[in-house]
Scaffold this active site. Structure first.
Site, PDB file in Angstrom:
ATOM      1  CB  THR A  34       4.573   2.688   5.111  1.00  6.75           C
ATOM      2  OG1 THR A  34       3.719   1.188   4.363  1.00  6.75           O
ATOM      3  CG2 THR A  34       3.778   3.434   3.526  1.00  6.75           C
ATOM      4  CD  GLU A 280      -1.331  -4.255   3.501  1.00  8.67           C
ATOM      5  OE1 GLU A 280      -1.018  -3.913   2.084  1.00  8.67           O
ATOM      6  OE2 GLU A 280      -0.838  -5.517   3.937  1.00  8.67           O
TER       7      GLU A 280
END
Ligand SMILES: CCCCCCC/C=C/C(=O)SCCNC(=O)CCNC(=O)[C@H](O)C(C)(C)COP(=O)(O)OP(=O)(O)OC[C@H]1O[C@@H](n2cnc3c(N)ncnc32)[C@H](O)[C@@H]1OP(=O)(O)O
Ligand SMILES: Cc1cc2nc3c(=O)[nH]c(=O)nc-3n(C[C@H](O)[C@H](O)[C@H](O)COP(=O)(O)OP(=O)(O)OC[C@H]3O[C@@H](n4cnc5c(N)ncnc54)[C@H](O)[C@@H]3O)c2cc1C
Length: 520
Positions: A34, A280
């Site tokens: 990300t 996460e």
């Protein structure tokens, strides 16, 4: 996400090559999926999740090892820009960075090829299930659930110990000031989180065992448990990290002014817990991953299919008329478990039917209908996760190997966790008449009785977590209770106290004061 075009070369002896380098710390790695990764100043390599294009076709996200910096002088390699992202809310000891790739080519060998492969001629082949690529995240989500519970347990240890040291106001006129833990409101703030810390601990044992079972089957090529595990971990990660974060903040607030000081240890716990809520997989996104699975399972059960164990209850959605309507023994574990089961099953049904109705009766596309149902989808995923915790907690206190006195204390904590949840989410239980107004009234008064029952065991219960002072790092939560002497010692260590008159006085304050005084 990045997009990678593979250069066609290399072989498949990857594990031997990369693990040797990683295990003796010849290279340092980061995970780059990300938009905030640990790549800033330290790492030499990164595992990049990127879209794979081969033979002109996009094959979806895959993982690639990218060398980011020279192993000679640590300078970024050509085409790579990498750096630190600056200060963050917490975790400032973490080296989060940005990275940019411009026309960077990597050997074919750098694609991690355990689950999918690209041959030298560019032919793509998949081994097992492409979703195995996301396996690292499942593992990390189990770890974050565990980590969150440890942080919550640390926070309740600090707040409960401090609440026994701190005395304030009068409870009975003329009597000495009581320990603040004797106030019902203080118990109401802290004890549900204490109960949650115990409940989550049992849940994590269950989750880890589930993970091990699925993982050992995966080693044999059996991927049948993967989706259930993914859904369960995504939901529990979301639910427990957020509960722990909110619990830590409540513990901090329950310590009054000293909760604001870094001496409490709570500020560090809070900011480092915040990352587990987002990292996460952000909470809503994770709950929606679970909701997607629940909706599919509910539809399958309607078509008569047998469901995996953690969702098998969806086959038994009861109507409230069958099960509700009378006041019952609200402390009974079967009553409590069934109430949570009913709430979860009903909310999954409501969400699924909501999506279907929007498509079939309102003419919305599947995507529109899904988006317009997100609030109820998130709600059903939360309810499922909380049901899993209640069910696991109840099973654990029923079967735990402990003597009667310990079992009695665990029973109390489990009842408190479940009743507190009912009071907090009363609308969900009352909406279809499954629980009644009198049930709720009883739940509230029983919950308050349990608070005073927990009071006498509260300190042993947090001592049982067994955090040494060196780990707790909290002046407020010291085992010996000598809070005030050590707050004073802690304050004296502030660098601003090195001299009795700080240098800023001579530089700024003295001229300012003198100027003002001269005007008098
Ligand atoms: C010191 C403190 C410690 C804290 C450290 C924190 C450091 C943080 C590190 C990181 O954050 S690393 C980056 C982690 N990134 C994420 O977690 C991203 C979150 N997003 C997702 O997980 C998304 O689901 C996705 C993986 C990006 C996929 O999204 P996409 O929209 O492409 O796919 P979907 O259509 O949602 O799903 C497709 C298919 O795949 C299944 N699936 C998704 N994830 C998994 C998984 N982990 N395991 C197994 N299967 C998975 C999903 O259910 C779909 O299946 P079907 O419904 O099609 O059968
Ligand atoms: C300290 C820290 C360390 C990190 N370390 C790493 C690392 O090492 N490697 C790495 O790869 N990543 C790392 N991350 C990134 C982390 O994985 C992401 O921040 C996280 O997954 C959330 O994604 P995002 O930032 O894109 O948030 P977004 O997806 O932009 O979320 C923002 C908002 O949009 C909403 N939203 C997004 N998608 C949807 C949807 N489909 N439906 C409904 N609502 C939606 C969310 O609910 C949220 O409210 C780290 C993050 C932090 C904070």
């Amino acid at each position: 996400m990045f997009t990678i075009t593979l250069q066609q070369q290399g072989d498949e002896r990857q594990r031997a090559k990369w693990l040797k380098l990683a295990e003796n710390f010849s290279i340092l790695g980061s995970y780059l999926q990300t938009e905030m990764g640990h790549v800033g100043l330290t790492v030499t390599h990164g595992v990049v999740m990127a879209q794979l294009y081969t033979q002109g076709q996009c094959m979806g996200p895959h993982m690639f090892i990218m060398q980011l910096r020279s192993l000679e002088n640590h300078k970024p390699l050509p085409g790579i820009t990498v750096g630190d992202i600056g200060p963050k809310y917490g975790c400032n000891d973490g080296d989060n960075g940005f990275v940019r790739f411009d026309q960077v080519r990597i050997p074919r060998d750098n694609m991690l090829m355990r689950f999918a492969q690209v041959a030298e001629d560019g032919t793509y082949s998949m081994v097992l299930d492409p979703r195995l690529t996301y396996g690292t995240m499942v593992n990390m989500r189990v770890q974050l659930t565990e980590r969150s519970n440890t942080s919550l347990a640390r926070a309740v240890t600090i707040a409960i110990r401090y609440s026994c040291v701190r005395r304030q106001s009068e409870l009975t006129p003329g009597e000495p000031e009581p320990q603040i833990l004797d106030y019902q409101t203080q118990q109401y703030k802290l004890f549900p989180h204490l109960a949650a810390a115990y409940g989550f601990w049992f849940t994590i044992q269950n989750l880890e065992a589930h993970y091990e079972r699925v993982n050992s089957k995966l080693q044999e090529g059996d991927t049948s448990g993967l989706q259930e595990l993914h859904a369960l971990t995504a939901g529990l990660k979301a639910y427990t990290t957020l509960e722990a974060h909110q619990g830590i903040e409540e513990c901090r607030l329950a310590c009054g002014g000293h909760g604001y000081s870094h001496a409490s240890g709570l500020v560090y716990l809070l900011t480092s817990q915040a990352v587990t809520v987002t990292g996460e997989g952000e909470t809503t996104v994770m709950l929606l991953q679970l909701a997607r699975y629940l909706v599919k399972c509910y539809a399958k059960s309607q078509a008569g299919a047998k469901l995996p164990s953690t969702v098998s209850y969806l086959q038994m959605v009861q109507s409230a008329a069958v099960s509700g309507g009378t006041t019952r023994d609200i402390n009974n574990f079967d009553v409590l478990t069934k109430a949570y089961q009913h709430r979860a099953a009903r909310l999954v049904k409501v969400a699924t039917e909501g999506v279907r109705f929007k498509v079939t009766s309102e003419g919305q596309s599947e995507a529109e209908a899904w988006n317009n149902s997100l609030v109820s989808l998130v709600k059903c995923a939360e309810a499922h996760s909380q049901f899993f915790v209640v069910k696991t907690f109840v099973e654990a206190v029923r079967t735990v190997d402990a003597d009667d006195s310990v079992r009695a204390v665990l029973n109390t904590l489990c009842q408190l966790y479940a009743l507190h949840g009912i009071c907090e989410h009363a609308g969900d239980f009352l909406q279809d008449g499954y629980l009644t107004g009198p049930d709720l009234q009883l739940a509230r008064s029983e919950m308050c009785s349990l608070l005073s029952k927990v009071r006498s065991d509260a300190v042993p219960l947090v001592d049982a977590f067994d955090f040494p002072d060196q780990i707790l790092q909290s002046v407020l939560g010291r085992y010996d209770g000598r809070v005030y002497e050590h707050l004073y010692e802690w304050a004296k260590k502030s660098p601003l106290n090195k001299s009795q008159v700080h240098e800023s006085y001579y530089k700024y304050l003295q001229p300012f004061l003198q100027k003002n005084r001269a005007k008098l």
